[in-house]
Design a protein around this motif. Sequence first.
Motif, PDB file in Angstrom:
ATOM      1  N   LEU A  67       3.363  -0.992   1.551  1.00 42.32           N
ATOM      2  CA  LEU A  67       4.736  -1.503   1.641  1.00 42.32           C
ATOM      3  C   LEU A  67       5.096  -1.859   3.075  1.00 42.32           C
ATOM      4  O   LEU A  67       5.784  -2.854   3.334  1.00 42.32           O
ATOM      5  N   ALA A  68       4.625  -1.048   4.014  1.00 46.72           N
ATOM      6  CA  ALA A  68       4.972  -1.239   5.426  1.00 46.72           C
ATOM      7  C   ALA A  68       4.530  -2.598   5.950  1.00 46.72           C
ATOM      8  O   ALA A  68       5.152  -3.154   6.869  1.00 46.72           O
ATOM      9  N   GLU A  69       3.492  -3.167   5.359  1.00 50.56           N
ATOM     10  CA  GLU A  69       2.999  -4.474   5.808  1.00 50.56           C
ATOM     11  C   GLU A  69       4.044  -5.568   5.608  1.00 50.56           C
ATOM     12  O   GLU A  69       4.094  -6.541   6.368  1.00 50.56           O
ATOM     13  N   TYR A  70       4.876  -5.385   4.566  1.00 52.35           N
ATOM     14  CA  TYR A  70       5.861  -6.415   4.244  1.00 52.35           C
ATOM     15  C   TYR A  70       7.298  -5.925   4.408  1.00 52.35           C
ATOM     16  O   TYR A  70       8.233  -6.578   3.960  1.00 52.35           O
ATOM     17  N   ALA A  71       7.463  -4.778   5.035  1.00 55.50           N
ATOM     18  CA  ALA A  71       8.796  -4.203   5.204  1.00 55.50           C
ATOM     19  C   ALA A  71       8.973  -3.769   6.652  1.00 55.50           C
ATOM     20  O   ALA A  71       8.970  -2.565   6.971  1.00 55.50           O
ATOM     21  N   SER A  72       9.135  -4.735   7.527  1.00 57.05           N
ATOM     22  CA  SER A  72       9.232  -4.422   8.961  1.00 57.05           C
ATOM     23  C   SER A  72      10.423  -3.532   9.280  1.00 57.05           C
ATOM     24  O   SER A  72      10.368  -2.722  10.205  1.00 57.05           O
ATOM     25  N   GLY A  73      11.494  -3.658   8.513  1.00 58.77           N
ATOM     26  CA  GLY A  73      12.678  -2.850   8.768  1.00 58.77           C
ATOM     27  C   GLY A  73      12.601  -1.446   8.219  1.00 58.77           C
ATOM     28  O   GLY A  73      13.548  -0.672   8.356  1.00 58.77           O
ATOM     29  N   ALA A  74      11.475  -1.106   7.602  1.00 52.24           N
ATOM     30  CA  ALA A  74      11.339   0.215   6.991  1.00 52.24           C
ATOM     31  C   ALA A  74      10.097   0.968   7.454  1.00 52.24           C
ATOM     32  O   ALA A  74       9.792   2.033   6.929  1.00 52.24           O
ATOM     33  N   ARG A  75       9.381   0.433   8.433  1.00 52.47           N
ATOM     34  CA  ARG A  75       8.097   1.036   8.802  1.00 52.47           C
ATOM     35  C   ARG A  75       8.244   2.465   9.312  1.00 52.47           C
ATOM     36  O   ARG A  75       7.463   3.345   8.952  1.00 52.47           O
ATOM     37  N   LYS A  76       9.231   2.715  10.161  1.00 56.25           N
ATOM     38  CA  LYS A  76       9.436   4.083  10.652  1.00 56.25           C
ATOM     39  C   LYS A  76       9.747   5.028   9.504  1.00 56.25           C
ATOM     40  O   LYS A  76       9.204   6.142   9.409  1.00 56.25           O
ATOM     41  N   GLN A  77      10.638   4.583   8.620  1.00 56.66           N
ATOM     42  CA  GLN A  77      11.067   5.450   7.526  1.00 56.66           C
ATOM     43  C   GLN A  77       9.950   5.681   6.508  1.00 56.66           C
ATOM     44  O   GLN A  77       9.823   6.765   5.942  1.00 56.66           O
ATOM     45  N   LEU A  78       9.132   4.650   6.288  1.00 58.04           N
ATOM     46  CA  LEU A  78       8.013   4.811   5.363  1.00 58.04           C
ATOM     47  C   LEU A  78       7.029   5.865   5.847  1.00 58.04           C
ATOM     48  O   LEU A  78       6.413   6.580   5.047  1.00 58.04           O
ATOM     49  N   LEU A  79       6.895   5.995   7.161  1.00 54.68           N
ATOM     50  CA  LEU A  79       5.972   6.978   7.728  1.00 54.68           C
ATOM     51  C   LEU A  79       6.542   8.390   7.736  1.00 54.68           C
ATOM     52  O   LEU A  79       5.794   9.364   7.627  1.00 54.68           O
ATOM     53  N   SER A  80       7.868   8.502   7.879  1.00 57.79           N
ATOM     54  CA  SER A  80       8.423   9.828   8.159  1.00 57.79           C
ATOM     55  C   SER A  80       9.371  10.403   7.111  1.00 57.79           C
ATOM     56  O   SER A  80       9.590  11.620   7.080  1.00 57.79           O
ATOM     57  N   ALA A  81       9.955   9.565   6.245  1.00 54.31           N
ATOM     58  CA  ALA A  81      10.966  10.062   5.308  1.00 54.31           C
ATOM     59  C   ALA A  81      10.373  11.013   4.273  1.00 54.31           C
ATOM     60  O   ALA A  81       9.254  10.812   3.796  1.00 54.31           O
ATOM     61  N   SER A  82      11.149  12.006   3.926  1.00 59.12           N
ATOM     62  CA  SER A  82      10.727  12.932   2.870  1.00 59.12           C
ATOM     63  C   SER A  82      10.561  12.200   1.543  1.00 59.12           C
ATOM     64  O   SER A  82       9.561  12.361   0.844  1.00 59.12           O
ATOM     65  N   HIS A  83      11.557  11.367   1.195  1.00 58.66           N
ATOM     66  CA  HIS A  83      11.529  10.615  -0.054  1.00 58.66           C
ATOM     67  C   HIS A  83      11.879   9.158   0.237  1.00 58.66           C
ATOM     68  O   HIS A  83      12.831   8.888   0.985  1.00 58.66           O
ATOM     69  N   PHE A  84      11.111   8.240  -0.349  1.00 56.32           N
ATOM     70  CA  PHE A  84      11.357   6.812  -0.147  1.00 56.32           C
ATOM     71  C   PHE A  84      11.612   6.171  -1.509  1.00 56.32           C
ATOM     72  O   PHE A  84      10.823   6.327  -2.440  1.00 56.32           O
ATOM     73  N   MET A  85      12.718   5.452  -1.603  1.00 58.38           N
ATOM     74  CA  MET A  85      13.156   4.891  -2.881  1.00 58.38           C
ATOM     75  C   MET A  85      13.196   3.362  -2.828  1.00 58.38           C
ATOM     76  O   MET A  85      13.671   2.780  -1.856  1.00 58.38           O
ATOM     77  N   ILE A  86      12.692   2.750  -3.885  1.00 53.55           N
ATOM     78  CA  ILE A  86      12.882   1.319  -4.096  1.00 53.55           C
ATOM     79  C   ILE A  86      13.755   1.173  -5.335  1.00 53.55           C
ATOM     80  O   ILE A  86      13.428   1.720  -6.396  1.00 53.55           O
ATOM     81  N   ILE A  87      14.870   0.465  -5.182  1.00 48.80           N
ATOM     82  CA  ILE A  87      15.739   0.251  -6.339  1.00 48.80           C
ATOM     83  C   ILE A  87      15.446  -1.131  -6.908  1.00 48.80           C
ATOM     84  O   ILE A  87      15.520  -2.136  -6.203  1.00 48.80           O
ATOM     85  N   LEU A  88      15.081  -1.151  -8.174  1.00 49.22           N
ATOM     86  CA  LEU A  88      14.797  -2.392  -8.879  1.00 49.22           C
ATOM     87  C   LEU A  88      16.025  -2.830  -9.669  1.00 49.22           C
ATOM     88  O   LEU A  88      16.847  -2.007 -10.068  1.00 49.22           O
ATOM     89  N   THR A  89      16.108  -4.145  -9.891  1.00 46.44           N
ATOM     90  CA  THR A  89      17.217  -4.725 -10.650  1.00 46.44           C
ATOM     91  C   THR A  89      16.671  -5.549 -11.804  1.00 46.44           C
ATOM     92  O   THR A  89      15.661  -6.245 -11.666  1.00 46.44           O
ATOM     93  N   ARG A  90      17.344  -5.480 -12.937  1.00 44.16           N
ATOM     94  CA  ARG A  90      16.988  -6.317 -14.079  1.00 44.16           C
ATOM     95  C   ARG A  90      17.125  -7.796 -13.732  1.00 44.16           C
ATOM     96  O   ARG A  90      18.080  -8.199 -13.087  1.00 44.16           O
TER      97      ARG A  90
END
Length: 224
Positions: A67-90
Amino acid sequence: MDQEIKKNEILSAFHFRHATKDFDPDKKISAADFEYILETGRLSPSSYGFEPWKFVIVQNKDVRSKLAEYASGARKQLLSASHFMIILTRIPKDMVASSDYIEVMLEHVQKLPPETLQAKRTNYDHFLKTSFAIEDDPRVMFEWACRQTYIALGNMMTAAALIGIDSCPMEGFNRAKINELLAAEGIMDPEHFGVSVMAAFGYRLYNPSEKTRRCAQEVVEWLE
Protein backbone atom coordinates in the motif's frame (compact mmCIF):
# COMPACT_ATOMS: atom_id res chain seq x y z
CA MET A 1 -22.97 11.38 34.98
CA ASP A 2 -23.60 15.13 35.08
CA GLN A 3 -24.38 16.60 31.65
CA GLU A 4 -21.71 19.32 31.98
CA ILE A 5 -19.11 16.66 32.76
CA LYS A 6 -20.12 14.74 29.63
CA LYS A 7 -19.87 17.86 27.47
CA ASN A 8 -16.45 18.70 28.90
CA GLU A 9 -15.22 15.16 28.25
CA ILE A 10 -16.35 15.32 24.62
CA LEU A 11 -14.77 18.74 24.05
CA SER A 12 -11.57 17.51 25.71
CA ALA A 13 -11.51 14.61 23.24
CA PHE A 14 -11.77 17.05 20.33
CA HIS A 15 -8.88 19.08 21.74
CA PHE A 16 -6.88 15.87 22.25
CA ARG A 17 -7.43 14.53 18.73
CA HIS A 18 -5.01 15.53 16.02
CA ALA A 19 -3.85 14.06 12.73
CA THR A 20 -1.10 11.85 14.10
CA LYS A 21 1.76 11.31 11.66
CA ASP A 22 4.14 9.37 13.92
CA PHE A 23 2.70 6.53 15.99
CA ASP A 24 4.54 4.60 18.66
CA PRO A 25 5.11 1.22 16.95
CA ASP A 26 5.51 -0.51 20.31
CA LYS A 27 2.07 0.45 21.63
CA LYS A 28 -0.90 -1.54 20.42
CA ILE A 29 -4.62 -0.95 20.78
CA SER A 30 -6.37 -3.75 22.66
CA ALA A 31 -8.85 -5.92 20.79
CA ALA A 32 -11.67 -4.72 23.03
CA ASP A 33 -10.87 -1.05 22.45
CA PHE A 34 -10.70 -1.44 18.69
CA GLU A 35 -13.97 -3.38 18.62
CA TYR A 36 -15.51 -0.43 20.46
CA ILE A 37 -14.14 1.97 17.81
CA LEU A 38 -15.49 -0.22 15.00
CA GLU A 39 -18.89 -0.45 16.66
CA THR A 40 -19.23 3.34 16.63
CA GLY A 41 -18.57 3.20 12.90
CA ARG A 42 -21.09 0.41 12.35
CA LEU A 43 -23.77 2.32 14.25
CA SER A 44 -23.16 5.57 12.36
CA PRO A 45 -25.89 7.28 10.32
CA SER A 46 -25.95 7.29 6.53
CA SER A 47 -28.29 8.69 3.90
CA TYR A 48 -31.49 6.63 3.92
CA GLY A 49 -29.70 4.28 6.33
CA PHE A 50 -28.12 2.41 3.42
CA GLU A 51 -24.63 2.03 4.97
CA PRO A 52 -22.57 2.07 1.74
CA TRP A 53 -19.38 1.20 3.61
CA LYS A 54 -17.03 -1.62 4.48
CA PHE A 55 -14.21 -1.25 7.01
CA VAL A 56 -11.08 -3.21 6.04
CA ILE A 57 -8.48 -3.46 8.82
CA VAL A 58 -5.03 -4.06 7.33
CA GLN A 59 -2.71 -5.67 9.88
CA ASN A 60 -0.72 -7.71 7.37
CA LYS A 61 2.75 -6.13 7.09
CA ASP A 62 3.27 -7.30 3.51
CA VAL A 63 0.02 -5.69 2.37
CA ARG A 64 0.87 -2.51 4.28
CA SER A 65 4.21 -2.38 2.48
CA LYS A 66 2.50 -2.73 -0.90
CA LEU A 67 0.00 0.00 0.00
CA ALA A 68 2.83 2.38 0.88
CA GLU A 69 4.02 2.35 -2.74
CA TYR A 70 0.84 4.12 -3.81
CA ALA A 71 0.00 6.01 -0.62
CA SER A 72 2.63 8.68 -0.13
CA GLY A 73 0.51 10.46 2.46
CA ALA A 74 0.26 7.34 4.60
CA ARG A 75 3.76 5.85 4.54
CA LYS A 76 4.68 6.86 8.10
CA GLN A 77 1.37 5.63 9.46
CA LEU A 78 1.51 2.37 7.52
CA LEU A 79 4.84 1.59 9.20
CA SER A 80 3.94 2.59 12.74
CA ALA A 81 0.17 2.58 13.39
CA SER A 82 -1.29 -0.09 15.62
CA HIS A 83 -4.30 -0.48 13.31
CA PHE A 84 -4.65 0.68 9.70
CA MET A 85 -8.09 0.97 8.12
CA ILE A 86 -9.22 1.30 4.52
CA ILE A 87 -12.85 2.34 4.16
CA LEU A 88 -14.51 1.06 1.02
CA THR A 89 -17.62 2.52 -0.60
CA ARG A 90 -20.31 0.83 -2.66
CA ILE A 91 -20.08 1.72 -6.35
CA PRO A 92 -23.02 3.37 -8.18
CA LYS A 93 -24.64 0.21 -9.54
CA ASP A 94 -25.14 -1.02 -5.95
CA MET A 95 -26.58 2.31 -4.83
CA VAL A 96 -29.35 2.79 -7.39
CA ALA A 97 -32.87 2.22 -6.07
CA SER A 98 -33.39 -0.96 -8.13
CA SER A 99 -30.18 -2.74 -7.04
CA ASP A 100 -30.03 -6.04 -5.20
CA TYR A 101 -28.05 -4.33 -2.43
CA ILE A 102 -30.77 -1.75 -1.77
CA GLU A 103 -33.39 -4.51 -1.85
CA VAL A 104 -31.48 -6.44 0.83
CA MET A 105 -31.08 -3.31 2.95
CA LEU A 106 -34.77 -2.47 2.78
CA GLU A 107 -36.16 -5.97 3.24
CA HIS A 108 -33.65 -7.86 5.37
CA VAL A 109 -31.70 -5.21 7.28
CA GLN A 110 -34.29 -2.50 7.83
CA LYS A 111 -37.07 -5.14 7.76
CA LEU A 112 -39.66 -2.84 6.23
CA PRO A 113 -43.15 -4.12 5.41
CA PRO A 114 -43.90 -4.28 1.65
CA GLU A 115 -45.86 -1.04 1.38
CA THR A 116 -43.31 0.96 3.40
CA LEU A 117 -40.45 -0.65 1.49
CA GLN A 118 -41.88 0.39 -1.88
CA ALA A 119 -42.59 3.92 -0.70
CA LYS A 120 -39.05 4.35 0.60
CA ARG A 121 -37.54 2.96 -2.61
CA THR A 122 -39.68 5.33 -4.70
CA ASN A 123 -38.65 8.28 -2.54
CA TYR A 124 -34.97 7.27 -2.79
CA ASP A 125 -35.23 6.90 -6.56
CA HIS A 126 -36.67 10.41 -6.79
CA PHE A 127 -33.86 11.72 -4.60
CA LEU A 128 -31.18 10.23 -6.87
CA LYS A 129 -32.82 11.28 -10.15
CA THR A 130 -34.40 14.61 -9.24
CA SER A 131 -33.71 16.11 -5.80
CA PHE A 132 -29.91 15.67 -5.92
CA ALA A 133 -29.91 14.63 -9.61
CA ILE A 134 -26.77 12.51 -9.28
CA GLU A 135 -27.71 9.15 -10.80
CA ASP A 136 -26.60 10.08 -14.33
CA ASP A 137 -23.05 10.92 -13.21
CA PRO A 138 -21.22 7.83 -11.86
CA ARG A 139 -18.35 9.88 -10.42
CA VAL A 140 -20.69 12.19 -8.50
CA MET A 141 -22.77 9.20 -7.39
CA PHE A 142 -19.67 7.46 -6.05
CA GLU A 143 -18.41 10.57 -4.27
CA TRP A 144 -21.85 11.04 -2.70
CA ALA A 145 -21.61 7.50 -1.31
CA CYS A 146 -18.07 8.26 -0.11
CA ARG A 147 -19.41 11.21 1.89
CA GLN A 148 -21.45 8.78 3.95
CA THR A 149 -18.29 6.92 4.95
CA TYR A 150 -16.78 10.13 6.33
CA ILE A 151 -19.60 10.30 8.86
CA ALA A 152 -18.60 6.87 10.15
CA LEU A 153 -14.91 7.79 10.10
CA GLY A 154 -15.54 10.99 12.07
CA ASN A 155 -17.44 9.05 14.69
CA MET A 156 -14.69 6.45 14.98
CA MET A 157 -11.98 9.09 15.39
CA THR A 158 -13.98 10.86 18.09
CA ALA A 159 -14.74 7.59 19.86
CA ALA A 160 -11.02 6.76 19.78
CA ALA A 161 -10.06 10.18 21.18
CA LEU A 162 -12.51 9.74 24.06
CA ILE A 163 -10.42 6.81 25.32
CA GLY A 164 -7.03 8.33 24.55
CA ILE A 165 -6.39 6.67 21.20
CA ASP A 166 -4.93 8.69 18.33
CA SER A 167 -5.95 8.63 14.69
CA CYS A 168 -5.22 10.14 11.30
CA PRO A 169 -7.56 10.29 8.28
CA MET A 170 -5.78 10.14 4.92
CA GLU A 171 -6.53 10.87 1.27
CA GLY A 172 -2.88 10.96 0.18
CA PHE A 173 -3.03 7.95 -2.13
CA ASN A 174 -3.49 7.03 -5.77
CA ARG A 175 -7.05 5.75 -5.77
CA ALA A 176 -6.82 3.86 -9.07
CA LYS A 177 -3.62 2.05 -8.03
CA ILE A 178 -4.95 1.21 -4.56
CA ASN A 179 -8.17 -0.11 -6.12
CA GLU A 180 -6.09 -2.31 -8.43
CA LEU A 181 -3.90 -3.55 -5.59
CA LEU A 182 -6.79 -4.43 -3.31
CA ALA A 183 -8.54 -6.25 -6.14
CA ALA A 184 -5.38 -8.16 -7.08
CA GLU A 185 -4.84 -9.17 -3.45
CA GLY A 186 -8.42 -10.44 -3.20
CA ILE A 187 -9.20 -7.87 -0.51
CA MET A 188 -11.80 -5.89 -2.45
CA ASP A 189 -14.40 -6.92 -5.03
CA PRO A 190 -14.25 -4.13 -7.65
CA GLU A 191 -17.68 -5.17 -8.90
CA HIS A 192 -19.16 -3.73 -5.71
CA PHE A 193 -16.62 -1.47 -3.99
CA GLY A 194 -14.07 1.28 -4.47
CA VAL A 195 -11.69 2.97 -2.02
CA SER A 196 -13.07 5.97 -0.15
CA VAL A 197 -10.53 6.97 2.51
CA MET A 198 -7.84 5.55 4.80
CA ALA A 199 -7.29 6.00 8.52
CA ALA A 200 -4.64 5.00 11.02
CA PHE A 201 -5.17 4.38 14.74
CA GLY A 202 -2.67 4.00 17.55
CA TYR A 203 -0.77 6.02 20.12
CA ARG A 204 1.20 9.18 19.34
CA LEU A 205 4.97 9.12 19.50
CA TYR A 206 5.28 12.89 19.98
CA ASN A 207 3.04 15.50 21.55
CA PRO A 208 1.45 17.74 18.91
CA SER A 209 1.59 21.50 18.67
CA GLU A 210 -1.36 23.50 19.97
CA LYS A 211 -4.59 22.96 18.02
CA THR A 212 -5.49 25.88 15.76
CA ARG A 213 -8.96 26.63 14.39
CA ARG A 214 -10.83 29.71 13.20
CA CYS A 215 -12.94 31.37 15.88
CA ALA A 216 -16.64 30.56 16.21
CA GLN A 217 -17.69 33.95 14.84
CA GLU A 218 -15.99 33.13 11.54
CA VAL A 219 -17.60 29.73 11.02
CA VAL A 220 -21.07 30.12 12.58
CA GLU A 221 -23.91 32.28 11.26
CA TRP A 222 -27.30 32.51 12.94
CA LEU A 223 -30.46 33.35 11.00
CA GLU A 224 -33.27 34.33 13.36
